[in-house]
Design a protein around this motif. Structure first.
Motif, PDB file in Angstrom:
ATOM      1  N   GLY A 133       0.807  -1.217   0.052  1.00  0.00           N
ATOM      2  CA  GLY A 133      -0.008  -0.050  -0.050  1.00  0.00           C
ATOM      3  C   GLY A 133       0.894   1.266   0.171  1.00  0.00           C
ATOM      4  O   GLY A 133       0.601   2.379  -0.837  1.00  0.00           O
ATOM      5  N   PHE A 134       2.040   1.173   0.887  1.00  0.00           N
ATOM      6  CA  PHE A 134       2.741   2.323   0.784  1.00  0.00           C
ATOM      7  C   PHE A 134       3.747   2.406  -0.616  1.00  0.00           C
ATOM      8  O   PHE A 134       3.855   3.591  -0.953  1.00  0.00           O
ATOM      9  CB  PHE A 134       3.789   2.224   1.832  1.00  0.00           C
ATOM     10  CG  PHE A 134       3.289   2.732   3.201  1.00  0.00           C
ATOM     11  CD1 PHE A 134       3.058   4.100   3.548  1.00  0.00           C
ATOM     12  CD2 PHE A 134       2.690   1.847   4.285  1.00  0.00           C
ATOM     13  CE1 PHE A 134       2.640   4.422   4.630  1.00  0.00           C
ATOM     14  CE2 PHE A 134       2.168   2.266   5.481  1.00  0.00           C
ATOM     15  CZ  PHE A 134       1.927   3.642   5.628  1.00  0.00           C
ATOM     16  N   GLY A 135       3.699   1.679  -1.087  1.00  0.00           N
ATOM     17  CA  GLY A 135       4.321   1.434  -2.404  1.00  0.00           C
ATOM     18  C   GLY A 135       3.422   2.124  -3.314  1.00  0.00           C
ATOM     19  O   GLY A 135       3.867   2.810  -4.292  1.00  0.00           O
ATOM     20  N   ARG A 136       2.222   2.026  -3.362  1.00  0.00           N
ATOM     21  CA  ARG A 136       1.214   2.483  -4.524  1.00  0.00           C
ATOM     22  C   ARG A 136       1.129   4.007  -4.007  1.00  0.00           C
ATOM     23  O   ARG A 136       1.108   4.991  -4.941  1.00  0.00           O
ATOM     24  CB  ARG A 136      -0.119   1.986  -4.154  1.00  0.00           C
ATOM     25  CG  ARG A 136      -0.127   0.362  -4.736  1.00  0.00           C
ATOM     26  CD  ARG A 136      -1.860  -0.104  -4.990  1.00  0.00           C
ATOM     27  NE  ARG A 136      -1.976  -0.626  -3.358  1.00  0.00           N
ATOM     28  CZ  ARG A 136      -1.753  -1.713  -3.134  1.00  0.00           C
ATOM     29  NH1 ARG A 136      -1.106  -2.571  -3.690  1.00  0.00           N
ATOM     30  NH2 ARG A 136      -2.320  -2.161  -1.951  1.00  0.00           N
ATOM     31  N   LEU A 137       1.290   4.283  -2.717  1.00  0.00           N
ATOM     32  CA  LEU A 137       1.347   5.824  -2.380  1.00  0.00           C
ATOM     33  C   LEU A 137       2.570   6.601  -3.089  1.00  0.00           C
ATOM     34  O   LEU A 137       2.478   7.563  -3.786  1.00  0.00           O
ATOM     35  CB  LEU A 137       1.495   5.893  -1.012  1.00  0.00           C
ATOM     36  CG  LEU A 137       1.851   7.405  -0.354  1.00  0.00           C
ATOM     37  CD1 LEU A 137       0.736   8.491  -0.899  1.00  0.00           C
ATOM     38  CD2 LEU A 137       1.938   7.443   1.181  1.00  0.00           C
ATOM     39  N   ALA A 138       3.621   5.961  -2.889  1.00  0.00           N
ATOM     40  CA  ALA A 138       5.003   6.392  -3.632  1.00  0.00           C
ATOM     41  C   ALA A 138       4.694   6.374  -5.297  1.00  0.00           C
ATOM     42  O   ALA A 138       5.029   7.538  -5.799  1.00  0.00           O
ATOM     43  CB  ALA A 138       5.861   5.488  -3.400  1.00  0.00           C
ATOM     44  N   GLU A 173      17.957  20.250  -2.486  1.00  0.00           N
ATOM     45  CA  GLU A 173      19.377  19.669  -2.537  1.00  0.00           C
ATOM     46  C   GLU A 173      19.502  18.579  -1.761  1.00  0.00           C
ATOM     47  O   GLU A 173      20.578  17.937  -1.626  1.00  0.00           O
ATOM     48  CB  GLU A 173      19.996  20.802  -2.135  1.00  0.00           C
ATOM     49  CG  GLU A 173      20.069  21.912  -2.967  1.00  0.00           C
ATOM     50  CD  GLU A 173      20.854  23.256  -2.357  1.00  0.00           C
ATOM     51  OE1 GLU A 173      21.967  23.391  -2.360  1.00  0.00           O
ATOM     52  OE2 GLU A 173      19.941  24.055  -2.205  1.00  0.00           O
ATOM     53  N   LEU A 174      18.460  18.135  -0.870  1.00  0.00           N
ATOM     54  CA  LEU A 174      18.395  16.928  -0.025  1.00  0.00           C
ATOM     55  C   LEU A 174      16.727  16.707   0.114  1.00  0.00           C
ATOM     56  O   LEU A 174      15.843  17.431   0.172  1.00  0.00           O
ATOM     57  CB  LEU A 174      18.745  17.686   1.333  1.00  0.00           C
ATOM     58  CG  LEU A 174      18.965  16.526   2.451  1.00  0.00           C
ATOM     59  CD1 LEU A 174      20.130  15.621   2.046  1.00  0.00           C
ATOM     60  CD2 LEU A 174      19.048  17.212   3.883  1.00  0.00           C
ATOM     61  N   VAL A 175      16.735  15.278   0.481  1.00  0.00           N
ATOM     62  CA  VAL A 175      15.215  14.877   0.440  1.00  0.00           C
ATOM     63  C   VAL A 175      15.151  14.107   1.850  1.00  0.00           C
ATOM     64  O   VAL A 175      16.067  13.085   2.176  1.00  0.00           O
ATOM     65  CB  VAL A 175      14.849  13.987  -0.658  1.00  0.00           C
ATOM     66  CG1 VAL A 175      13.641  13.189  -0.626  1.00  0.00           C
ATOM     67  CG2 VAL A 175      14.689  14.652  -2.131  1.00  0.00           C
ATOM     68  N   VAL A 176      14.148  14.359   2.550  1.00  0.00           N
ATOM     69  CA  VAL A 176      14.026  13.585   3.749  1.00  0.00           C
ATOM     70  C   VAL A 176      12.617  13.034   3.654  1.00  0.00           C
ATOM     71  O   VAL A 176      11.776  13.566   3.507  1.00  0.00           O
ATOM     72  CB  VAL A 176      13.986  14.538   4.913  1.00  0.00           C
ATOM     73  CG1 VAL A 176      13.881  13.673   6.219  1.00  0.00           C
ATOM     74  CG2 VAL A 176      15.439  15.409   5.180  1.00  0.00           C
ATOM     75  N   GLY A 177      12.497  11.513   3.809  1.00  0.00           N
ATOM     76  CA  GLY A 177      11.502  10.967   3.915  1.00  0.00           C
ATOM     77  C   GLY A 177      11.159  10.060   5.009  1.00  0.00           C
ATOM     78  O   GLY A 177      12.073   9.709   5.623  1.00  0.00           O
ATOM     79  N   GLY A 178       9.868   9.925   5.265  1.00  0.00           N
ATOM     80  CA  GLY A 178       9.626   9.231   6.505  1.00  0.00           C
ATOM     81  C   GLY A 178       9.922   7.795   6.230  1.00  0.00           C
ATOM     82  O   GLY A 178      10.063   7.312   5.053  1.00  0.00           O
ATOM     83  N   SER A 179       9.561   6.896   7.272  1.00  0.00           N
ATOM     84  CA  SER A 179      10.082   5.510   7.138  1.00  0.00           C
ATOM     85  C   SER A 179       9.462   4.740   6.020  1.00  0.00           C
ATOM     86  O   SER A 179      10.168   4.002   5.296  1.00  0.00           O
ATOM     87  CB  SER A 179       9.571   4.692   8.513  1.00  0.00           C
ATOM     88  OG  SER A 179      10.231   5.252   9.528  1.00  0.00           O
ATOM     89  N   LEU A 180       8.397   4.872   5.748  1.00  0.00           N
ATOM     90  CA  LEU A 180       7.561   4.209   4.561  1.00  0.00           C
ATOM     91  C   LEU A 180       7.166   5.057   3.578  1.00  0.00           C
ATOM     92  O   LEU A 180       6.569   4.925   2.731  1.00  0.00           O
ATOM     93  CB  LEU A 180       6.498   3.526   5.140  1.00  0.00           C
ATOM     94  CG  LEU A 180       6.741   2.709   6.589  1.00  0.00           C
ATOM     95  CD1 LEU A 180       5.342   1.965   6.863  1.00  0.00           C
ATOM     96  CD2 LEU A 180       7.692   1.554   6.032  1.00  0.00           C
TER      97      LEU A 180
END
Length: 386
Positions: free
Chosen positions: A87-92, A109-116
């Motif tokens: 499901g989180f893959g479909r969100l991405a 210049e930098l990307v910060v993403g939550g755990s999933l």
């Protein structure tokens, strides 16, 4: 430096990233938070600039495939964890087009993403910028990554990847003593957990002890359906029999309904970090941000996890002596009431919870971690990052 933060599809995923994003903004960096449209009010409510990257909800991504066909929840707990990762893959996948369009006007210049937030590594890879993975709570099972990678096989292949990229850095808000024994790959930077939430005006009773045990009951910030409301009501009624004051933390629109169902209860939207300062126990669904906020406050927890992936972190809290966990199949009203009474009667649980609170307080604050982000981006750019 321009830093893009990417949240998930629930308020907890916004609140988890808000301390570091706010610290980066206060340090003078240009910060933007990308989230699903229904989460943007939570982002702006924390004082951060938001951009919507999909109008679909997390419920849709979890229970429908990409063609809109309904999906059933697997009965097997391990398959359920992988199912959640898909499901989180479909969100991405759904957010990547909007992220690419955003880059035309605002290239991070930098990307910060939550755990999933699996769009973060894919998008950062396309841009050739560092990716930082930020935990939301006490950690996620590795099977989530496997499910997401399976769902994103086409996107990974198009990017020339055969697996999800390893982050340049993990920002980990889980206290070291409660981390899972096996961690996902990538260097880790500990950061102090700082509770964030949407606020409403404080009331005088919140600031003083009740004179008898004050017990908070909650099922998180997204209780909406009648089944969820009924479960929360039943949990509150079970705990109501204790000789104490009951407070139910729930969306404000449910306050009147909960008040009718459990007469005399205080119910509504309460910022948990403020409320828990005068509570003696919290009974909840095992949600990560709720559990972390209780640990931060040094309050014992009765954990009644509702999703299989929540069970291992809940057990680690119980193993530390800071609470008790009731697994599925052992959640009768008698069991819940007995466990709550034990937690209130035995001071050892409060002492162990206070030890974890001290461990959290000893971790580096968000401002210090911003310096690590600056160094990471500066190394990638070959220049100081400001």
């Amino acid at each position: 430096m321009r830093i893009l933060f990417i949240t998930g599809g629930s308020p907890a995923t916004v609140f988890a990233l808000a301390p570091l994003a706010s610290a980066a903004r206060l340090a003078g960096h240009r910060v933007l938070v990308a989230s699903p449209e229904d989460m943007t009010p939570y982002v702006t409510g924390t004082g951060l600039p938001a951009v919507s990257v999909t109008d679909a909800t997390m419920r849709r991504f979890m229970f429908e495939d990409r063609a809109g066909r309904p999906l059933g929840i697997p009965a097997d707990p391990q398959e359920r964890i992988r199912f959640n990762g898909e499901g989180f893959g479909r969100l991405a996948a759904a957010t990547l087009p909007a992220l690419r369009a955003l880059c035309a006007d605002w290239g991070p210049e930098l990307v910060v993403g939550g755990s999933l937030c699996y769009a973060a590594p894919l998008f950062a890879h396309e841009l050739g910028v560092p990716w930082v993975r930020h935990t939301w709570d006490l950690g996620e099972p590795p099977e989530m990554d496997a499910g997401a990678a399976s769902e994103l096989a086409a996107e990974l292949a198009a990017a020339g990847l055969d697996a999800l990229p390893v982050p340049r850095l993990w920002v980990d808000i889980c206290p070291p003593g409660l981390r899972a024994p096996e961690l996902a790959p990538g260097p880790r930077q500990s950061m102090r957990f700082v509770p964030y939430n949407l606020r409403r005006p404080m009331e005088p009773w919140m600031l003083r002890p009740a004179g008898r045990p004050r017990v908070c009951v909650t099922a998180g910030s997204r209780v909406a359906g009648q089944d969820e409301v009924a479960e929360l009501t039943e949990l509150a009624r079970t705990v109501e029999g204790l000789d104490g004051e009951l407070v139910v933390a729930a969306p404000q629109e449910l306050a009147a309904q909960l008040g009718r169902a459990v007469p005399g209860v205080r119910a509504g939207w309460f910022a948990l970090d403020s409320l828990l300062a005068t509570c003696d126990l919290i009974v909840h669904h095992g949600g990560g941000q709720t559990a972390m906020t209780a640990l931060h406050a040094g309050v014992p927890q009765l954990l009644v996890p509702t999703i299989p992936k929540m069970l291992p972190p809940c057990r680690r809290i119980a193993d530390r002596g800071a609470g008790l966990v009731l697994p599925e199949g052992d959640r009768s009203t008698t069991a819940i009431a007995a466990a709550a009474a034990e937690l209130l009667a035995d001071p050892a649980y409060r002492a162990r919870a206070a030890e974890v609170a001290a461990e959290i307080a000893a971790q580096p604050g968000p401002a210090r971690v911003v310096a690590e982000l600056e160094a990471l981006a500066g190394e990638a750019n070959g220049r100081p990052a400001r």
